[in-house]
Design a protein around this motif. Structure first.
Motif, PDB file in Angstrom:
ATOM      1  N   ASP A 184      51.065  62.945  67.849  1.00  0.00           N
ATOM      2  CA  ASP A 184      50.590  64.200  68.724  1.00  0.00           C
ATOM      3  C   ASP A 184      51.380  65.361  68.156  1.00  0.00           C
ATOM      4  O   ASP A 184      50.770  66.362  68.112  1.00  0.00           O
ATOM      5  N   ALA A 208      53.730  59.671  69.785  1.00  0.00           N
ATOM      6  CA  ALA A 208      54.408  60.708  70.003  1.00  0.00           C
ATOM      7  C   ALA A 208      54.517  61.743  68.660  1.00  0.00           C
ATOM      8  O   ALA A 208      54.333  62.809  68.741  1.00  0.00           O
ATOM      9  N   ASP A 240      55.885  55.129  73.686  1.00  0.00           N
ATOM     10  CA  ASP A 240      55.511  54.952  72.128  1.00  0.00           C
ATOM     11  C   ASP A 240      55.906  56.015  71.366  1.00  0.00           C
ATOM     12  O   ASP A 240      55.120  57.189  71.066  1.00  0.00           O
ATOM     13  N   PRO A 241      57.021  56.012  70.442  1.00  0.00           N
ATOM     14  CA  PRO A 241      57.608  57.139  69.659  1.00  0.00           C
ATOM     15  C   PRO A 241      56.251  57.453  68.563  1.00  0.00           C
ATOM     16  O   PRO A 241      56.310  58.582  67.975  1.00  0.00           O
ATOM     17  N   ALA A 262      59.197  59.209  75.134  1.00  0.00           N
ATOM     18  CA  ALA A 262      58.101  58.750  75.104  1.00  0.00           C
ATOM     19  C   ALA A 262      58.029  57.037  74.848  1.00  0.00           C
ATOM     20  O   ALA A 262      59.024  56.575  74.512  1.00  0.00           O
ATOM     21  N   GLN A 271      61.058  65.215  73.393  1.00  0.00           N
ATOM     22  CA  GLN A 271      59.675  64.455  73.818  1.00  0.00           C
ATOM     23  C   GLN A 271      59.510  63.086  73.262  1.00  0.00           C
ATOM     24  O   GLN A 271      58.971  62.092  73.964  1.00  0.00           O
ATOM     25  N   VAL A 272      59.992  62.821  71.905  1.00  0.00           N
ATOM     26  CA  VAL A 272      59.836  61.627  71.318  1.00  0.00           C
ATOM     27  C   VAL A 272      60.615  60.565  71.860  1.00  0.00           C
ATOM     28  O   VAL A 272      60.480  59.520  72.113  1.00  0.00           O
TER      29      VAL A 272
END
Length: 232
Positions: free
Chosen positions: A121, A118, A114-115, A112, A108-109
């Motif tokens: 989140d 992420a 914008d890490p 993304a 997911q990261v």
């Protein structure tokens, strides 16, 4: 061109979301600040435990990094591990959480735009499913950061010295005296960055004098104020 650092307040109470771009040859060490971080470095999710000494500059070869910094005492509940087990360590998140979950989060990261967002989140979702941080320890951190002594803080929070020390190990990674020293050094550094002369910064931050601040800088940061602020 020097390091480019940006941070903002997180949706998670007390946390800060940050990004860092480091040019090759940067020599700034990572100084103790009483916090713990969830990091995104070289495609890996890592956790930075609370430091009692300066860490070597992870960006000495250059690169871009992202993280979410948790205020003192707030990360152990979210991570599921007492802070003292991570003291002066950088560990893979997969050592703390199930490997399959960490693989999913890593994807997911990595995907993304914008890490840093992420990472935020991840922390926000995790916080919803875990116990809240010990409010007494958050109060202790705030008291120490305001310049109150350990004895005054213990009396205010209604804990004996041994009980405060034991709970501080779990919440902060070390005892309240060490946390007080770390927070005092950070107050002094913030003043110097704002243009305050060394001697005045030392007194305002709570040191006895400039020589006291110089000793703390050597012991906790492994350098001098002049060298630290003149590093490229």
């Amino acid at each position: 061109m020097g390091d480019r650092y940006e941070e903002r307040a997180s949706r998670l109470d007390g946390a800060r979301v940050w990004t860092l771009t480091v040019p090759q040859g940067s020599v700034h060490p990572v100084l103790p600040d009483g916090c713990m971080d969830l990091l995104w470095i070289d495609g890996r999710l890592l956790v930075a435990g609370p430091d009692t000494r300066a860490e070597p500059p992870s960006g000495s070869d250059g690169g871009s990094y992202a993280g979410i910094r948790f205020a003192p005492g707030t990360a152990p509940a979210l991570l599921g591990v007492p802070a003292h087990e991570l003291r002066d360590r950088r560990v893979a998140l997969a050592d703390l959480w199930p490997a399959a979950l960490v693989r999913e989060l890593t994807e997911q990261v990595a995907g993304a735009a914008d890490p840093a967002a992420a990472l935020e989140d991840i922390a926000v979702r995790r916080s919803a499913d875990t116990a809240q941080p010990d409010p007494a320890m958050r109060f202790v951190a705030a008291q120490l950061d305001s310049g109150r002594t350990v004895a005054q803080t213990a009396q205010t929070v209604g804990l004996g010295a041994r009980q405060l020390h034991r709970r501080s190990l779990a919440a902060f990674g070390y005892g309240p005296k060490t946390l007080a020293r770390v927070l005092r050094l950070q107050r002094a550094l913030a003043l110097v960055r704002a243009g305050t002369p060394y001697a005045e910064a030392a007194l305002v931050a709570g040191c006895a004098d400039q020589a006291h601040l110089a000793r703390e800088m050597r012991e906790l940061a492994g350098t001098t104020l002049t060298d630290y602020f003149s590093a490229p």
